[in-house]
Design an enzyme around this catalytic site. Structure first.
Site, PDB file in Angstrom:
ATOM      1  N   GLU A 196       0.863  -1.207  -0.128  1.00  0.00           N
ATOM      2  CA  GLU A 196      -0.077   0.245   0.165  1.00  0.00           C
ATOM      3  C   GLU A 196       1.029   1.333  -0.038  1.00  0.00           C
ATOM      4  O   GLU A 196       0.803   2.240   1.044  1.00  0.00           O
ATOM      5  CB  GLU A 196      -0.988   0.016   1.113  1.00  0.00           C
ATOM      6  CG  GLU A 196      -1.786  -1.205   0.920  1.00  0.00           C
ATOM      7  CD  GLU A 196      -3.470  -1.082   2.013  1.00  0.00           C
ATOM      8  OE1 GLU A 196      -3.116  -0.225   2.912  1.00  0.00           O
ATOM      9  OE2 GLU A 196      -4.188  -2.001   1.783  1.00  0.00           O
ATOM     10  N   GLU A 319      -4.994  -8.589  -0.597  1.00  0.00           N
ATOM     11  CA  GLU A 319      -5.976  -8.230   0.404  1.00  0.00           C
ATOM     12  C   GLU A 319      -7.408  -7.997   0.013  1.00  0.00           C
ATOM     13  O   GLU A 319      -7.430  -7.191  -0.743  1.00  0.00           O
ATOM     14  CB  GLU A 319      -5.422  -7.054   1.252  1.00  0.00           C
ATOM     15  CG  GLU A 319      -4.208  -7.176   1.896  1.00  0.00           C
ATOM     16  CD  GLU A 319      -3.740  -6.121   2.772  1.00  0.00           C
ATOM     17  OE1 GLU A 319      -4.470  -5.379   3.210  1.00  0.00           O
ATOM     18  OE2 GLU A 319      -2.408  -5.704   2.993  1.00  0.00           O
TER      19      GLU A 319
HETATM   20  O1  AHR Z   1      -5.482  -6.083   6.639  1.00  0.00           O
HETATM   21  C1  AHR Z   1      -5.289  -4.997   7.549  1.00  0.00           C
HETATM   22  C2  AHR Z   1      -4.682  -4.025   6.883  1.00  0.00           C
HETATM   23  O2  AHR Z   1      -5.374  -3.602   5.810  1.00  0.00           O
HETATM   24  C3  AHR Z   1      -3.357  -4.115   6.175  1.00  0.00           C
HETATM   25  O3  AHR Z   1      -2.195  -3.944   6.943  1.00  0.00           O
HETATM   26  C4  AHR Z   1      -3.051  -3.166   5.086  1.00  0.00           C
HETATM   27  O4  AHR Z   1      -2.158  -3.477   4.030  1.00  0.00           O
HETATM   28  C5  AHR Z   1      -4.589  -2.820   4.931  1.00  0.00           C
HETATM   29  O5  AHR Z   1      -4.919  -1.366   4.970  1.00  0.00           O
END
Ligand code: AHR
Length: 516
Positions: A196, A319
């Site tokens: 991110e 994610e």
């Molecule tokens: O999954 C939780 C968080 O969500 C992770 O650390 C991050 O990459 C995202 O914003």
């Protein structure tokens, strides 16, 4: 709530030669046009140093009274093995961009204690480091996805970590790995450069990130047989700029671009919605929001097509999952939430989308494996419960490495609440590695079952056999007091005397069957 109305019972011929049942959803599987293989890594998991996702949830340490192997809980590892976890991403997430790998190697009692600044400001003991992580993936029989630190790290630090893990030379770093207990190089399937980067990973622009990535990737050296796939950290939600820029700039230096998308019932980060005791408007908004994954993948893939029409690069959704308000009384930084039938439906809808895009989406990681966000398993000290999401993963195991098959749905009405609507049935089909034909069906409507008439041109269908996951309540879930409130049941249906097979999919249900 809108009740679905269908026409009166009637039959007519489909162009494909099958019979169209006007009172049912008509599902056609074209077995003559196999699509891409659904990479097993689409069923990957994510384990971050966050809350009790690792410490307590899976890791208890070798001296714990909780039965464990090399510090990893036997009960949790055993359950995860049953869903054939193919891949685990570690150590973050946002945590990855503050993680320094040298803190996590060598004698555990000498490792520095740090502060987990992203997640609750708690102590990070560094008890779980590189060697412990590889013990876990070995126990699971999974591959490893290691996320490098670009935010507060450097090209040198990432280069040395990759050398430490993968070198079969007699270099000082390779010998340090040996001294720390691992003679042979570790097998790193994927290595990501940051996480991110548009946010917690450094608030960068895609152009700036591209330049940093190029510098880092140049120095990620590994012997050919141990070289991981290198991943560029991409965009999220509606932002396709990252896929556009990275696929152009990094085409020759990356194996794929990541993408993140979380399902939030209200669509608002400030008040996301509850994990249980929600109303039907949040059932449908959750499903409607999760179905946006389809257009996100289409747009990112189209952006990548401009620079990579051969689809050499993967779009890695590393994610995804539901994100609710945390459970009352828990640390807000720990992201602990309950998990209901709604989550299983969310998972299945996403699986069906990933299957349809198997040519580009070759790896994903649900967030997260244990005790965090849309987890497979929740633990409370020595106790463990399996969530509805766990069961969705278990039911979909036959889709790992299966060959996707085109599915068309006709006469598929919308289920709606107010002005939010979603298609009633979601489906996907694939030829499993065992040669069997598998079909997954989801009924998004929590109020009524749906008839799905099966049509496989050139093949008569005798029966379908498999499992169904459903319950009386939209928020059915397991608790430590009632750990088996919701779990899959056997499901089958047989063709009628006319040779036609109609599957009655219960309200709010996920079904996976083998077609005979
Ligand atoms: O999954 C939780 C968080 O969500 C992770 O650390 C991050 O990459 C995202 O914003």
């Amino acid at each position: 709530m809108n009740q679905i109305k269908r026409g009166v019972l009637a039959m007519c011929m489909l162009a494909s030669g099958g019979v169209f049942a006007a009172d049912a959803v008509n599902l056609t599987i074209d077995t003559t046009k196999p699509g891409a293989v659904i990479n097993k890594d689409v069923y990957g998991q994510f384990a971050e140093h966050l809350g009790t996702g690792i410490y307590e949830g899976i890791w208890v340490g070798p001296k714990s009274k909780t039965p464990n192997t090399k510090g990893w809980r036997n009960d949790v590892v055993g359950a995860l093995k049953d869903i054939k976890v193919p891949l685990v991403r570690w150590p973050g997430g946002c945590f990855a961009d503050e993680y320094h790998w040298r803190d996590g190697v060598g004698p555990r009692e000498k490792r520095p204690v740090k502060v987990n600044t992203n997640w609750g400001g708690v102590d990070e003991s560094n008890a779980v480091g590189t060697h412990e992580f590889f013990d876990l993936v070995d126990l699971l029989g999974a591959d490893a996805y290691v996320n490098g630190n670009l935010g507060t790290g450097s090209a040198q630090e990432m280069s040395e970590w990759v050398e430490y893990m993968t070198s079969d030379s007699k270099s000082t770093l390779a010998n340090l790995r040996r001294k720390n207990g691992h003679d042979k190089p570790f097998k790193v399937a994927y290595f990501a450069v940051g996480n991110e980067a548009w946010g917690c990973g450094g608030n960068m622009s895609p152009q700036y990130y591209s330049d940093l990535y190029k510098q880092v990737e140049t120095f990620l050296r590994a012997p050919k047989q141990y070289r991981p796939k290198i991943i560029a950290s991409g965009g999220n939600d509606n932002d396709v700029a990252w896929s556009e820029v990275l696929s152009k700039e990094l085409k020759r230096q990356t194996d794929g671009i990541s993408f993140h998308y979380y399902t939030i019932p209200t669509g608002k980060w400030e008040v996301k919605g509850a994990s249980t005791s929600f109303q039907e408007n949040e059932w449908i908004s959750t499903l409607s929001n999760t179905l946006r994954m389809e257009s996100h993948i289409q747009k990112n893939s189209a952006a990548m097509d401009k620079n990579d029409p051969e689809k050499k690069l993967g779009l890695f959704v590393d994610e995804w999952g539901t994100w609710y308000d945390v459970e009352k009384g828990t640390n807000p930084g720990f992201l602990f939430q309950q998990n209901t039938l709604r989550d299983a439906v969310v998972a299945a809808l996403n699986f069906n989308i990933f299957h349809a895009h198997a040519d580009r989406v070759r790896m994903t990681n649900i967030a997260q494996m244990v005790n965090v966000l849309q987890a497979m398993i929740l633990t409370d000290k020595d106790k463990m419960i399996l969530t509805p999401t766990y069961y969705a993963y278990q039911m979909y195991v036959p889709f790992q490495n299966a060959t996707s098959l085109p599915v068309t749905l006709q006469n598929n009405p919308d289920y709606s609440v107010g002005n939010v609507k979603v298609p009633e049935i979601s489906a996907s089909a694939a030829r499993g590695t065992d040669g069997k034909l598998y079909l997954a069906l989801v009924n998004t409507n929590p109020n009524q079952p749906a008839d799905v008439a099966l049509n496989i041109p050139g093949q008569s269908v005798k029966a379908v056999k498999g499992r169904v996951l459903t319950a009386a309540a939209m928020d059915a879930h397991n608790t430590f007091a009632v750990p088996q409130a919701i779990k899959p049941a056997a499901f089958s249906a047989a063709a009628g005397a006319d040779g036609k097979l109609t599957v009655k999919v219960p309200a709010k249900a996920v079904i996976v069957v083998a077609v005979e």
